[in-house]
Design a protein around this motif. Structure first.
Motif: not given
Length: 225
Positions: A87-91
């Motif tokens: 999500v939003d570049g974060r895993s």
């Protein structure tokens, strides 16, 4: 005393499979495993299955969930696992629980990696800032207790204690209510996850020997002595 078998297998062919086997009844052994598929972008997506040895397999999670790391409850009725999310570049991973009796698959809304289950609790690894921690929560995600800094953990047979590798490469033990935390095994090299042999003994592996000539040895530690 009922004897439960735990088997871990890693197979690489067209898919990657991680399997854990747990006895589910007299003479019956079941495996929970992840079957991964590769999409058009080359990204692997994991789906959780259960199979009785010699029998048919059952898909537990929908294809939309990217599942991994299954862990059985001792009574063989539940499987804890992780769902990889981006999500939003974060895993990150969110802990989920599959109830094989009711068929329910639910999120515990806990960010972390499920490590082991008792019949009522899940122990998990999560990050607090840059530090790895051990946590414990009920199967519904409630009554969460952040136990201590650590990496991988196991429950005692009665579910009252956890043992875990600490950040100094030793093994600590704690009550699940965190009322007492003590070091059981001092610093070791390349410790495995400690597991309970029975209520009073834990087993683990560690490296021994001179650098470049190490061997892996299995240890059993009596918590009473």
């Amino acid at each position: 005393m009922n004897v439960r078998r735990l088997v871990s297998v890693l197979v690489a062919s067209f898919v990657f499979v991680v399997a854990f086997a747990s006895s589910a009844g007299a003479g019956e052994v079941r495996m929970a495993f992840i079957r991964a598929r590769e999409d058009e972008r080359g990204v692997f997506h994991g789906t959780l299955f259960v199979r009785t040895i010699g029998g048919a397999e059952q898909q537990i999670t929908p294809d939309a969930l990217n599942a991994g790391g299954p862990a059985w409850s001792p009574d063989g009725t539940k499987i804890g696992f992780n769902v990889w999310t981006f999500v939003d570049g974060r895993s990150f991973d969110i802990i989920h629980l599959a109830n094989l009796v009711t068929g329910e698959v639910r999120s515990l809304d806990i960010e972390g990696v499920a490590v082991a289950l008792s019949n009522d609790l899940v122990t998990f690894n999560f990050m607090r800032g840059n530090t790895s921690w051990i946590g414990v929560a009920q199967h519904d995600g409630m009554a969460r207790v952040d136990v201590a800094p650590g990496r991988v953990s196991s429950f005692s047979p009665d579910g009252s204690h956890v043992v875990f590798t600490n950040l100094s490469d030793g093994i600590d033990g704690a009550r699940i209510d965190r009322s007492s935390v003590r070091t059981i095994v001092p610093n070791q090299a390349y410790l495995s996850r400690p597991v309970f042999v029975d209520q009073d003994r834990i087993a683990y592996t560690a490296y021994r020997g001179a650098i470049g000539r190490e061997i892996v040895q299995l240890f059993v530690h009596d918590l009473r002595t």
